[in-house]
Design a protein around this motif. Structure first.
Motif, PDB file in Angstrom:
ATOM      1  N   CYS A 137     -12.099  -4.064  -1.580  1.00 43.03           N
ATOM      2  CA  CYS A 137     -10.956  -3.485  -0.880  1.00 43.03           C
ATOM      3  C   CYS A 137     -10.113  -2.645  -1.842  1.00 43.03           C
ATOM      4  CB  CYS A 137     -10.105  -4.575  -0.258  1.00 43.03           C
ATOM      5  SG  CYS A 137     -11.000  -5.561   0.968  1.00 43.03           S
ATOM      6  N   SER A 138      -9.659  -1.497  -1.365  1.00 46.59           N
ATOM      7  CA  SER A 138      -8.983  -0.535  -2.238  1.00 46.59           C
ATOM      8  C   SER A 138      -7.619  -0.998  -2.711  1.00 46.59           C
ATOM      9  CB  SER A 138      -8.841   0.807  -1.506  1.00 46.59           C
ATOM     10  OG  SER A 138      -8.035   0.675  -0.347  1.00 46.59           O
ATOM     11  N   TYR A 139      -7.056  -2.014  -2.048  1.00 48.51           N
ATOM     12  CA  TYR A 139      -5.694  -2.466  -2.373  1.00 48.51           C
ATOM     13  C   TYR A 139      -5.673  -3.774  -3.155  1.00 48.51           C
ATOM     14  CZ  TYR A 139      -6.838  -5.318   1.683  1.00 48.51           C
ATOM     15  OH  TYR A 139      -7.483  -6.150   2.558  1.00 48.51           O
ATOM     16  N   CYS A 140      -6.821  -4.406  -3.356  1.00 52.43           N
ATOM     17  CA  CYS A 140      -6.860  -5.792  -3.833  1.00 52.43           C
ATOM     18  C   CYS A 140      -7.114  -5.866  -5.330  1.00 52.43           C
ATOM     19  CB  CYS A 140      -7.941  -6.575  -3.079  1.00 52.43           C
ATOM     20  SG  CYS A 140      -8.012  -8.324  -3.545  1.00 52.43           S
ATOM     21  N   ILE A 141      -6.237  -6.594  -6.025  1.00 49.95           N
ATOM     22  CA  ILE A 141      -6.407  -6.773  -7.460  1.00 49.95           C
ATOM     23  C   ILE A 141      -7.100  -8.086  -7.795  1.00 49.95           C
ATOM     24  CG2 ILE A 141      -4.194  -7.946  -7.888  1.00 49.95           C
ATOM     25  CD1 ILE A 141      -3.892  -6.140 -10.382  1.00 49.95           C
ATOM     26  N   ASP A 247      -9.485   1.931  12.856  1.00 51.83           N
ATOM     27  CA  ASP A 247     -10.715   2.071  12.069  1.00 51.83           C
ATOM     28  C   ASP A 247     -10.534   3.037  10.909  1.00 51.83           C
ATOM     29  OD1 ASP A 247     -12.162   0.245  13.504  1.00 51.83           O
ATOM     30  OD2 ASP A 247     -13.212   1.715  14.746  1.00 51.83           O
ATOM     31  N   ASP A 248      -9.681   4.056  11.092  1.00 50.90           N
ATOM     32  CA  ASP A 248      -9.448   5.008  10.001  1.00 50.90           C
ATOM     33  C   ASP A 248      -8.790   4.311   8.812  1.00 50.90           C
ATOM     34  OD1 ASP A 248     -10.508   7.086  11.488  1.00 50.90           O
ATOM     35  OD2 ASP A 248      -8.561   7.790  12.212  1.00 50.90           O
ATOM     36  N   VAL A 249      -7.800   3.485   9.086  1.00 51.20           N
ATOM     37  CA  VAL A 249      -7.126   2.759   7.997  1.00 51.20           C
ATOM     38  C   VAL A 249      -8.066   1.743   7.370  1.00 51.20           C
ATOM     39  CG1 VAL A 249      -5.228   1.198   7.432  1.00 51.20           C
ATOM     40  CG2 VAL A 249      -4.833   3.128   8.957  1.00 51.20           C
ATOM     41  N   LEU A 250      -8.860   1.047   8.196  1.00 47.35           N
ATOM     42  CA  LEU A 250      -9.814   0.081   7.649  1.00 47.35           C
ATOM     43  C   LEU A 250     -10.798   0.766   6.704  1.00 47.35           C
ATOM     44  CD1 LEU A 250     -10.572  -2.113  10.795  1.00 47.35           C
ATOM     45  CD2 LEU A 250      -9.223  -2.760   8.789  1.00 47.35           C
ATOM     46  N   VAL A 284       1.062  -3.858   6.875  1.00 49.32           N
ATOM     47  CA  VAL A 284       1.853  -2.805   7.497  1.00 49.32           C
ATOM     48  C   VAL A 284       2.237  -1.779   6.443  1.00 49.32           C
ATOM     49  CG1 VAL A 284       4.022  -2.309   8.680  1.00 49.32           C
ATOM     50  CG2 VAL A 284       2.739  -4.356   9.260  1.00 49.32           C
ATOM     51  N   GLY A 285       2.072  -0.504   6.773  1.00 52.70           N
ATOM     52  CA  GLY A 285       2.520   0.548   5.867  1.00 52.70           C
ATOM     53  C   GLY A 285       1.546   0.906   4.776  1.00 52.70           C
ATOM     54  N   PHE A 286       0.238   0.727   5.021  1.00 50.50           N
ATOM     55  CA  PHE A 286      -0.752   1.237   4.065  1.00 50.50           C
ATOM     56  C   PHE A 286      -0.528   2.740   3.901  1.00 50.50           C
ATOM     57  CE2 PHE A 286      -5.014   2.590   2.706  1.00 50.50           C
ATOM     58  CZ  PHE A 286      -5.242   1.675   1.684  1.00 50.50           C
ATOM     59  N   SER A 315       2.311  -3.127  -0.691  1.00 49.69           N
ATOM     60  CA  SER A 315       2.905  -2.758  -1.974  1.00 49.69           C
ATOM     61  C   SER A 315       1.774  -2.517  -2.960  1.00 49.69           C
ATOM     62  CB  SER A 315       3.860  -3.847  -2.477  1.00 49.69           C
ATOM     63  OG  SER A 315       3.168  -5.054  -2.727  1.00 49.69           O
ATOM     64  N   LYS A 316       1.994  -1.605  -3.860  1.00 47.98           N
ATOM     65  CA  LYS A 316       0.937  -1.175  -4.777  1.00 47.98           C
ATOM     66  C   LYS A 316       0.665  -2.235  -5.832  1.00 47.98           C
ATOM     67  CE  LYS A 316       1.869   3.762  -4.242  1.00 47.98           C
ATOM     68  NZ  LYS A 316       2.187   5.036  -4.931  1.00 47.98           N
ATOM     69  N   ARG A 317      -0.622  -2.412  -6.142  1.00 48.11           N
ATOM     70  CA  ARG A 317      -1.048  -3.296  -7.207  1.00 48.11           C
ATOM     71  C   ARG A 317      -1.647  -2.443  -8.333  1.00 48.11           C
ATOM     72  NH1 ARG A 317       1.804  -6.366  -4.811  1.00 48.11           N
ATOM     73  NH2 ARG A 317       1.213  -8.418  -4.015  1.00 48.11           N
ATOM     74  N   PRO A 318      -1.196  -2.645  -9.569  1.00 46.36           N
ATOM     75  CA  PRO A 318      -1.682  -1.798 -10.667  1.00 46.36           C
ATOM     76  C   PRO A 318      -3.188  -1.899 -10.842  1.00 46.36           C
ATOM     77  CG  PRO A 318      -0.509  -3.731 -11.487  1.00 46.36           C
ATOM     78  CD  PRO A 318      -0.260  -3.670 -10.021  1.00 46.36           C
TER      79      PRO A 318
END
Length: 416
Positions: A137-141, A247-250, A284-286, A315-318
């Motif tokens: 996943c693009s957001y997961c650290i 689906d676009d956000v996923l 919410v808010g990707f 929220s962004k993860r480095p």
């Protein structure tokens, strides 16, 4: 990982809950900030003993709202008078303390475990069945800490579960970063087999399955739902984090499922089980989420009506790819979060209200606040029995209760 600031007011019980929140956050790699201004999230654990205290809690929440990026309010006042924070126009998530660590995780994998050894905590046996996941996943650290799935054999996990039961566990919590992909590293999908074998262990106990991403569950949905239907020891509960109704956000999140597959899983469980609890998560808010995408998430929430919902503002993860994307404004994320959280409260509250007047067999799992015991029905819905000592109710007991009321997050039951 996120930085956090936590403040606790009130009794020893509140302080104990804050210690548990902090322990779970630290275990997940999160770290304390020097103060609320430096924190990604501030957590206010409230007290409501007298009216003056309530005013102080509202004032402190207002101060923290201005000092930190995100605010979570929990504790006694949040549970008993959560509407006061909303009526005051505070931009805060009002949560039961048990849900706070999940909200801070920002949709990432669950808390990584240092190993895969089981733990007995009172009546609860915690059984990590594997380490790592198969997602990117693009957001997961968290994936940087846990890596790819590494699954011990079914037999190893069954023996660990048996040891927990023999040690006195009345509830086994099957956990992992993504339980749905257990066994994939060995080229097989073994979660249904593992659950069937655990339920075959002698003894009176219940089994709860931890988070399973829809991408892993979809291919085994028929077999898995059959295992749930055939085994009374399994709570009719599954945590499927959909994260978005678009689906676009996923696709931008690089999730391994699409909305249609999520709905097919839900439909399969609806067909096989008379009643079950769906738990899901929404981010919410990707950064790429449009108004239309958000509307699709709201529509999906109202369509499937999950009885447990975790709503998290992105929220962004480095170090993650999503951290490089241009983010949405904080005000927009707050507005979308407020709308979804309001719908969530309506849906969850209606689910618990429908229980009032009904009778359920429950397992008393652990002690709650004061002289109360937290119980779970067959669908893992929480029912609180008050004055437990007077009624002779102890963790580990199976009993029948009549539901007499509810408080959105849980119901109240009287032993029969």
């Amino acid at each position: 990982m996120a930085t956090y600031h936590i403040e606790t007011y009130g009794c020893t019980s509140n302080r104990g809950e804050s210690r548990e929140i902090e322990r779970r956050l630290r275990d997940g790699g999160h770290r304390p900030a020097d103060g609320p201004a430096e924190a990604d999230v501030a957590i206010l654990n409230t007290c409501t003993v007298v009216e003056k205290t309530e005013r102080n809690m509202l004032r402190r929440a207002e101060e923290l709202q201005d000092e930190t990026a995100d605010l979570i309010v929990t504790g006694c006042m949040a549970l008993a008078q959560g509407e006061q924070f909303r009526e005051a126009g505070l931009d805060a998530q009002v949560l039961h303390w048990e849900d706070v660590p999940t909200a801070v995780l920002n949709g990432e994998c669950p808390t990584p475990t240092a190993d895969v050894e089981p733990v007995l905590d009172g009546e609860v046996g915690i059984l990590p069945i594997a380490r790592g996941c198969m997602s990117n996943c693009s957001y997961c650290i968290t994936k940087f800490a846990t890596g790819r799935i590494d699954s011990p054999s079914v037999e190893e996990n069954v023996e660990k579960a048996r040891a927990l039961v023999h040690a006195g566990a009345s509830e086994i919590r099957v956990t992992g970063q993504d339980t749905g992909v257990y066994g994939w590293d060995a080229g097989d999908r073994k979660l249904p087999e593992l659950l069937e074998r655990i339920c075959g262990i002698d003894g009176e106990f219940r089994v709860r399955v931890g988070m399973a991403n829809p991408g892993g569950v979809h291919g085994i949905r028929e077999e898995l739902a059959e295992v749930f239907a055939d085994n009374g020891k399994l709570y009719n509960f599954i945590h499927l984090p959909v994260q978005s109704g678009s689906d676009d956000v996923l696709a931008d999140m690089r999730r391994q499922h699409r909305v249609g597959e999520f709905l097919e899983i839900v439909g399969t469980f609806d067909e096989r089980l008379d009643h079950w609890t769906l738990s899901t998560d929404f981010i919410v808010g990707f950064p790429t989420e449009t108004d239309h995408d958000h509307a699709q998430s709201m529509a999906l929430l109202r369509e499937v009506r999950p009885e447990k919902v975790n709503v998290t503002r992105f929220s962004k993860r480095p170090g993650t790819d999503a951290a490089e994307m241009k983010g949405l404004g904080g005000t927009l994320k707050k507005e979308r979060s407020k709308e979804m959280s309001g719908a969530k409260r309506e849906i969850v509250g209606a689910a618990y209200e429908s229980m009032v007047g009904e009778t359920y067999e429950v397992l008393a799992v652990e002690r709650g606040t004061g002289d109360s015991v937290k119980c779970r029905d067959e669908a893992y819905r929480q029912i609180i029995v008050r004055n437990a000592v007077e009624r002779g109710v102890e963790p580990g007991d199976f009993l029948e209760v009549e539901v007499t009321g509810q408080n959105t997050m849980y119901a109240f039951g009287e032993p029969i």
